[in-house]
Design a protein around this motif. Structure first.
Motif: not given
Length: 301
Positions: A201-230
């Protein structure tokens, strides 16, 4: 860790054992990270500890072979590499080398130049995953040590800007870090399909709203991912920042870009996927990312 020995001489690696000369400036320097350059500078004899992939410059149809460096001699500006091939290993066809170029950390155009590089890659694990070498063939002698090469100890991170989420990385999750402009919509679609074709599955941070701060959502997504496409296209500073976090977390980063000079200088020695923003270009990107992900999944077992 492995050595990559490339020569334009068609007879360089034809014997089961022999020697080959290189210009000193081309040994453990070109296409080798600064850290590894420092490690082997003045200590070339340590190259005998690594398995070696002996290959030829682009244009040759001769397959590569796996073996070992038995001795290193240096006289003025020349380094003489004494080698010995692994007798029970199959050769690696040229087309297979091309297919595995990312996994073997071949730099762009590297195969076109005679040189001797050192790579921070477990060569035997890559060959086993690619079904070139059978695992049983690596379970004795020196190959057993190299196949089970120990990874460096994990570092402990204690970020103050964002909090560490609970749980572990999801082996079936990839994330993409890229500019959010509408001009990247088709790129995103191609990457989603690439991941789907690889079974993840591929996720992008603009499709997620779990935290109050966007940086926490970014870090959470990176932390939970095994692969990161940049996607470095456009030299977006946010993507550079996110790639740095992913590298620090030890995630597997797959860099893609539309223009080579958009890749940060200190990352240009690593492989990245060039693509064109066209129907044909995005189809090629999709296929390349799918193949890369499938290889990575195989390598992780």
């Amino acid at each position: 860790m492995y050595n990559l020995a490339i020569s334009a001489d068609e007879n360089a690696w034809k014997k089961p054992r022999g020697f080959h000369d290189y210009e000193a400036s081309r040994v453990a320097h070109e296409y080798t990270t600064n850290t590894l350059q420092d490690k082997y500078k003045g200590n070339l004899q340590a190259l005998t500890e690594n398995p070696t992939l002996f290959a030829y410059e682009q244009g040759s149809t001769s397959p590569a072979q796996v073996g070992w460096i038995t001795k290193v001699e240096q006289l003025q500006g020349t380094v003489r590499i004494h080698y010995e091939m692994q007798p029970d290993f199959p050769t690696v066809p040229v087309e297979k080398l091309t297919e595995l170029s990312w996994d073997l950390d071949f730099g762009r155009l590297e195969i076109y130049r005679t040189h001797f590089a050192v790579k921070d890659v477990n060569l035997l694990s890559v060959l086993i995953a690619a079904k070139i070498v059978e695992k049983r063939q690596t379970e004795k002698g020196r190959t057993a040590e190299a196949a089970n090469e120990e990874r460096p100890p994990a570092i402990q991170i204690k970020p103050e800007v964002f909090r560490i989420p609970a749980g572990h990385p999801d082996p079936k999750l990839a994330s993409v870090m890229m500019p959010f402009g509408k001009e990247f919509k088709d790129v995103h679609v191609a990457l989603q399909q690439a991941c789907k074709d690889a079974g993840i599955t591929l996720e992008r941070v603009d499709n997620i709203w779990q935290e109050d701060a966007i940086i926490d959502d970014i870090f959470s997504l990176l932390y939970r991912s095994t692969y990161v496409i940049c996607d470095f296209t456009g030299k977006n500073p946010n993507v550079f920042y996110e790639a740095g976090i992913a590298h620090t977390l030890g995630r597997t980063v797959i860099p893609i870009v539309q223009k080579e000079d958009h890749v940060p200088f200190d990352l240009r020695h690593r492989r990245y996927q060039l693509y064109e923003d066209s129907k044909e270009g995005l189809a090629s990107l999709q296929a390349a990312v799918t193949n890369r992900l499938k290889t990575l999944i195989a390598l992780k077992g």
